[in-house]
Design a protein around this motif. Structure first.
Motif, PDB file in Angstrom:
ATOM      1  N   PRO A 302       0.812  -1.221   0.000  1.00 46.53           N
ATOM      2  CA  PRO A 302       0.000   0.000   0.000  1.00 46.53           C
ATOM      3  C   PRO A 302       0.848   1.276   0.000  1.00 46.53           C
ATOM      4  O   PRO A 302       0.487   2.262  -0.625  1.00 46.53           O
ATOM      5  CB  PRO A 302      -0.836  -0.126   1.285  1.00 46.53           C
ATOM      6  CG  PRO A 302      -0.137  -1.132   2.129  1.00 46.53           C
ATOM      7  CD  PRO A 302       0.572  -2.064   1.182  1.00 46.53           C
ATOM      8  N   LEU A 303       2.010   1.223   0.667  1.00 41.08           N
ATOM      9  CA  LEU A 303       2.821   2.447   0.754  1.00 41.08           C
ATOM     10  C   LEU A 303       3.476   2.819  -0.568  1.00 41.08           C
ATOM     11  O   LEU A 303       3.781   3.983  -0.807  1.00 41.08           O
ATOM     12  CB  LEU A 303       3.928   2.244   1.792  1.00 41.08           C
ATOM     13  CG  LEU A 303       3.472   2.293   3.234  1.00 41.08           C
ATOM     14  CD1 LEU A 303       4.602   1.878   4.156  1.00 41.08           C
ATOM     15  CD2 LEU A 303       3.008   3.704   3.578  1.00 41.08           C
ATOM     16  N   ASP A 304       3.666   1.827  -1.432  1.00 38.93           N
ATOM     17  CA  ASP A 304       4.331   2.123  -2.705  1.00 38.93           C
ATOM     18  C   ASP A 304       3.461   2.988  -3.618  1.00 38.93           C
ATOM     19  O   ASP A 304       3.945   3.485  -4.634  1.00 38.93           O
ATOM     20  CB  ASP A 304       4.703   0.820  -3.445  1.00 38.93           C
ATOM     21  CG  ASP A 304       5.858   0.090  -2.766  1.00 38.93           C
ATOM     22  OD1 ASP A 304       6.553   0.712  -1.945  1.00 38.93           O
ATOM     23  OD2 ASP A 304       6.048  -1.104  -3.061  1.00 38.93           O
ATOM     24  N   SER A 305       2.181   3.167  -3.253  1.00 40.62           N
ATOM     25  CA  SER A 305       1.347   4.022  -4.116  1.00 40.62           C
ATOM     26  C   SER A 305       1.684   5.505  -3.925  1.00 40.62           C
ATOM     27  O   SER A 305       1.273   6.347  -4.694  1.00 40.62           O
ATOM     28  CB  SER A 305      -0.143   3.757  -3.868  1.00 40.62           C
ATOM     29  OG  SER A 305      -0.457   4.134  -2.565  1.00 40.62           O
ATOM     30  N   ILE A 306       2.441   5.820  -2.883  1.00 42.51           N
ATOM     31  CA  ILE A 306       2.926   7.204  -2.721  1.00 42.51           C
ATOM     32  C   ILE A 306       4.440   7.190  -2.914  1.00 42.51           C
ATOM     33  O   ILE A 306       5.175   6.644  -2.079  1.00 42.51           O
ATOM     34  CB  ILE A 306       2.617   7.768  -1.321  1.00 42.51           C
ATOM     35  CG1 ILE A 306       1.136   7.631  -1.018  1.00 42.51           C
ATOM     36  CG2 ILE A 306       3.073   9.221  -1.195  1.00 42.51           C
ATOM     37  CD1 ILE A 306       0.777   8.035   0.397  1.00 42.51           C
ATOM     38  N   GLY A 307       4.897   7.753  -4.020  1.00 42.41           N
ATOM     39  CA  GLY A 307       6.336   7.758  -4.303  1.00 42.41           C
ATOM     40  C   GLY A 307       7.080   8.601  -3.265  1.00 42.41           C
ATOM     41  O   GLY A 307       6.602   9.656  -2.849  1.00 42.41           O
ATOM     42  N   ARG A 308       8.230   8.131  -2.818  1.00 42.15           N
ATOM     43  CA  ARG A 308       9.092   8.853  -1.872  1.00 42.15           C
ATOM     44  C   ARG A 308       8.328   9.371  -0.647  1.00 42.15           C
ATOM     45  O   ARG A 308       8.497  10.523  -0.226  1.00 42.15           O
ATOM     46  CB  ARG A 308       9.815  10.000  -2.582  1.00 42.15           C
ATOM     47  CG  ARG A 308      10.599   9.502  -3.787  1.00 42.15           C
ATOM     48  CD  ARG A 308      11.720  10.388  -4.158  1.00 42.15           C
ATOM     49  NE  ARG A 308      12.668  10.534  -3.059  1.00 42.15           N
ATOM     50  CZ  ARG A 308      13.706  11.361  -3.079  1.00 42.15           C
ATOM     51  NH1 ARG A 308      13.918  12.098  -4.130  1.00 42.15           N
ATOM     52  NH2 ARG A 308      14.528  11.440  -2.062  1.00 42.15           N
ATOM     53  N   TRP A 309       7.476   8.507  -0.075  1.00 42.39           N
ATOM     54  CA  TRP A 309       6.667   8.940   1.065  1.00 42.39           C
ATOM     55  C   TRP A 309       7.554   9.278   2.263  1.00 42.39           C
ATOM     56  O   TRP A 309       7.104   9.947   3.205  1.00 42.39           O
ATOM     57  CB  TRP A 309       5.608   7.904   1.435  1.00 42.39           C
ATOM     58  CG  TRP A 309       6.161   6.554   1.774  1.00 42.39           C
ATOM     59  CD1 TRP A 309       6.224   5.483   0.948  1.00 42.39           C
ATOM     60  CD2 TRP A 309       6.748   6.125   3.016  1.00 42.39           C
ATOM     61  NE1 TRP A 309       6.825   4.421   1.585  1.00 42.39           N
ATOM     62  CE2 TRP A 309       7.143   4.790   2.862  1.00 42.39           C
ATOM     63  CE3 TRP A 309       6.970   6.734   4.249  1.00 42.39           C
ATOM     64  CZ2 TRP A 309       7.749   4.052   3.869  1.00 42.39           C
ATOM     65  CZ3 TRP A 309       7.585   6.000   5.274  1.00 42.39           C
ATOM     66  CH2 TRP A 309       7.961   4.680   5.075  1.00 42.39           C
ATOM     67  N   ASN A 310       8.809   8.840   2.252  1.00 43.33           N
ATOM     68  CA  ASN A 310       9.687   9.161   3.388  1.00 43.33           C
ATOM     69  C   ASN A 310       9.878  10.672   3.542  1.00 43.33           C
ATOM     70  O   ASN A 310      10.229  11.156   4.615  1.00 43.33           O
ATOM     71  CB  ASN A 310      11.046   8.448   3.262  1.00 43.33           C
ATOM     72  CG  ASN A 310      11.729   8.645   1.938  1.00 43.33           C
ATOM     73  OD1 ASN A 310      11.101   9.092   0.975  1.00 43.33           O
ATOM     74  ND2 ASN A 310      12.998   8.322   1.858  1.00 43.33           N
ATOM     75  N   ARG A 311       9.604  11.440   2.486  1.00 43.40           N
ATOM     76  CA  ARG A 311       9.755  12.897   2.579  1.00 43.40           C
ATOM     77  C   ARG A 311       8.675  13.550   3.443  1.00 43.40           C
ATOM     78  O   ARG A 311       8.787  14.724   3.812  1.00 43.40           O
ATOM     79  CB  ARG A 311       9.704  13.508   1.187  1.00 43.40           C
ATOM     80  CG  ARG A 311      10.927  13.149   0.383  1.00 43.40           C
ATOM     81  CD  ARG A 311      10.881  13.805  -0.950  1.00 43.40           C
ATOM     82  NE  ARG A 311      12.204  14.214  -1.366  1.00 43.40           N
ATOM     83  CZ  ARG A 311      12.456  14.863  -2.492  1.00 43.40           C
ATOM     84  NH1 ARG A 311      11.476  15.172  -3.308  1.00 43.40           N
ATOM     85  NH2 ARG A 311      13.662  15.197  -2.811  1.00 43.40           N
ATOM     86  N   LEU A 312       7.608  12.762   3.745  1.00 42.19           N
ATOM     87  CA  LEU A 312       6.564  13.283   4.631  1.00 42.19           C
ATOM     88  C   LEU A 312       7.143  13.677   5.986  1.00 42.19           C
ATOM     89  O   LEU A 312       6.558  14.475   6.719  1.00 42.19           O
ATOM     90  CB  LEU A 312       5.512  12.206   4.880  1.00 42.19           C
ATOM     91  CG  LEU A 312       4.451  12.019   3.802  1.00 42.19           C
ATOM     92  CD1 LEU A 312       3.686  10.729   4.047  1.00 42.19           C
ATOM     93  CD2 LEU A 312       3.500  13.213   3.811  1.00 42.19           C
ATOM     94  N   TYR A 313       8.278  13.075   6.344  1.00 43.08           N
ATOM     95  CA  TYR A 313       8.857  13.322   7.668  1.00 43.08           C
ATOM     96  C   TYR A 313       9.748  14.554   7.713  1.00 43.08           C
ATOM     97  O   TYR A 313      10.332  14.857   8.753  1.00 43.08           O
ATOM     98  CB  TYR A 313       9.638  12.081   8.118  1.00 43.08           C
ATOM     99  CG  TYR A 313       8.720  10.927   8.439  1.00 43.08           C
ATOM    100  CD1 TYR A 313       8.147  10.799   9.698  1.00 43.08           C
ATOM    101  CD2 TYR A 313       8.380   9.998   7.470  1.00 43.08           C
ATOM    102  CE1 TYR A 313       7.287   9.765   9.995  1.00 43.08           C
ATOM    103  CE2 TYR A 313       7.521   8.955   7.744  1.00 43.08           C
ATOM    104  CZ  TYR A 313       6.977   8.841   9.012  1.00 43.08           C
ATOM    105  OH  TYR A 313       6.119   7.821   9.286  1.00 43.08           O
TER     106      TYR A 313
END
Ligand SMILES: Cc1cc2nc3c(=O)[nH]c(=O)nc-3n(C[C@H](O)[C@H](O)[C@H](O)COP(=O)(O)OP(=O)(O)OC[C@H]3O[C@@H](n4cnc5c(N)ncnc54)[C@H](O)[C@@H]3O)c2cc1C
Length: 445
Positions: A302-313
């Motif tokens: 499910p998380l792969d649907s948001i590219g580079r989600w690590n930038r949310l932090y």
């Protein structure tokens, strides 16, 4: 391609350490020996990298040289009758899925992202939602190629150089360069998953569902609301699933719907936003609970649907904390950790609880062992976050548990050494030409 060039901003997934690295990017297997020898001549301690989905410093090596293996992504052989696939170590799981699923095969074990390479999956001996059935990735590796820094090329298996094989599975890239991997695949009837989502109100509810589900479901995992407190402590949504026998033969596309273009501002991730998200997610999960048929991507990735989600932090990045504690203390230790996290007001949307089965892991440093694993992301708030993790360390240590090196960027040497009693036996197999920031930290006496 065999030369090492300085890259200023080389990071792992957690983004806490931003340091320059010397990086070589070979494309062909016959360039690897020259790459290793160039690095050694320049006096660089080496380390391979895949897609850098490890969170902390096990894939960082600022004083040395990184060998980026992602250019080596070719399939070498595929034998559907024997269910065997041999491929170069830089082959990513997402490419493999495109090829395999429509032919009725699936990786025997997959982590929660498809952006990992075969070499990375071996070196961390990754686990998935089916640990209670299939154990770890390394259990399905039949053979692998290893290049040592002295130029020696070895073929390893549970019977050929078995000790070095056991050190290389889960060996954090420290025994040499994995050049190719032969893997046994799992047959599947369709590209769909039959999933049931069940809300639970607390830790007791989680363990009751885990016990009830493990005999009948190949995949189990649960999301938890890590900020819930009091009687709701540990509430969450339990998911259990099997590959569907009669679903679609073709995989869903698993597109990335949105990509984070920049680091989010630091204030975006605060107690109030996280609390509000978790409460809404739990309510929504309750409303939508029950059986459903879904594609492979929304269930596994499910998380792969948001590219580079690590930038949310944000710019300071985040830590992930993943522990496992043994069955005899899993209930109390899990509750104690959740209570400490909830009281601290730190945490995130990403909190996962799962039981591991009793399948033995094949690697000397494999993380999974029988018990319960808790994994959470913490936005990096400096001292405050380090203090909370130090408190969690004490609970894990007292419980006889351990932390996952693939997710770690700060565990003290004494916790690593207590959690991995085979670490000294392992260190005899470490290639003297390889190193990592992680290893320099945790192998200190
Ligand atoms: C969203 C998300 C979900 C995740 N879910 C899970 C999960 O469910 N289960 C789980 O176990 N992990 C999980 N992980 C962690 C991830 O699966 C592992 O860190 C994995 O090893 C990353 O693979 P990689 O190709 O990115 O390797 P990297 O992170 O680039 O490297 C990982 C390690 O492998 C070594 N390495 C890489 N290639 C080679 C090679 N060719 N030869 C020798 N050593 C090599 C590196 O030196 C390093 O020590 C998750 C990560 C993310 C971001």
């Amino acid at each position: 391609m065999t030369d090492f060039a300085r890259e200023e901003d080389f990071r792992s997934w957690g983004n806490v350490v931003q340091a320059a690295h010397a990086v070589a990017r070979p494309f062909w297997r016959d360039q690897l020996t020259a790459t290793v020898s160039t690095g050694r001549q320049q006096g660089l301690a080496l380390l391979a990298t895949g897609l850098r989905r490890s969170y902390g410093d096990s894939v960082l090596n600022p004083a040395g040289g990184m060998i980026d293996m992602t250019g080596l992504d070719r399939i070498i052989a595929f034998d559907p009758d024997r269910r065997l696939l041999r491929a170069e170590a830089g082959l990513p799981l997402h490419t493999l899925l495109d090829l395999l699923v429509r032919r009725g095969f699936f990786p025997p074990v997959t982590p929660g992202t498809r952006y990992v390479t075969l070499g990375g999956a071996v070196a961390n001996d990754v686990h998935g939602k089916n640990h209670h059935v299939n154990g770890t990735f390394g259990r399905w590796v039949r053979l692998l190629g290893l290049l040592r820094s002295n130029g020696e090329e070895l073929q390893l298996s549970p019977t050929e150089h078995p000790d070095l094989f056991a050190a290389t599975i889960g060996g954090l890239g420290l025994t040499g360069l994995i050049t190719w991997v032969e893997l046994e695949l799992t047959p599947i009837d369709s590209a769909s998953m039959d999933v049931e989502n069940i809300p639970f109100d607390g830790v007791d509810g989680f363990f009751a569902l885990a016990r009830e589900s493990e005999g009948n479901f190949d995949y189990t995992v649960s999301w938890i609301d890590c900020l819930a407190a009091g009687p709701s402590l540990g509430r969450g949504i339990f998911s259990r699933a099997n590959h569907s026998e009669s679903g679609s033969p073709l995989p869903d596309r698993g597109n990335t719907r949105f990509s984070m273009p920049l680091d989010a501002p630091q204030f975006a991730m605060n107690r109030h936003t996280i609390n509000a998200f978790n409460a809404a997610y739990f309510r929504n999960g309750k409303r939508k609970s029950g059986p459903a048929r879904v594609g492979i991507h929304p269930f596994f990735y499910p998380l792969d649907s948001i590219g580079r989600w690590n930038r949310l932090y944000g710019k300071k990045g985040m830590y992930q904390y993943q522990s496992v504690v043994p069955p005899s203390v899993q209930y109390d230790a899990t509750k104690e950790m959740l209570a400490a996290i909830s009281a601290s007001g730190q945490g995130s949307f990403l909190a996962v609880l799962k039981t591991f089965g009793d399948e033995l892991s094949p690697g000397l440093l494999s993380f999974p062992m029988e018990g319960t694993t808790l994994a959470l992301d913490f936005p990096n708030r400096g001292e405050e976050t380090l203090r909370l993790m130090a408190r969690l360390d004490e609970i894990v240590l007292a419980a006889g548990g351990r932390l996952y090196p693939a997710k770690d960027g700060r565990m003290p040497a004494r916790l690593f050494q207590a959690g991995y009693p085979a670490w000294q036996a392992f260190s005899k197999h470490v290639d003297s030409g390889f190193s990592s920031l992680f290893w320099q930290r945790v192998s200190q006496m």
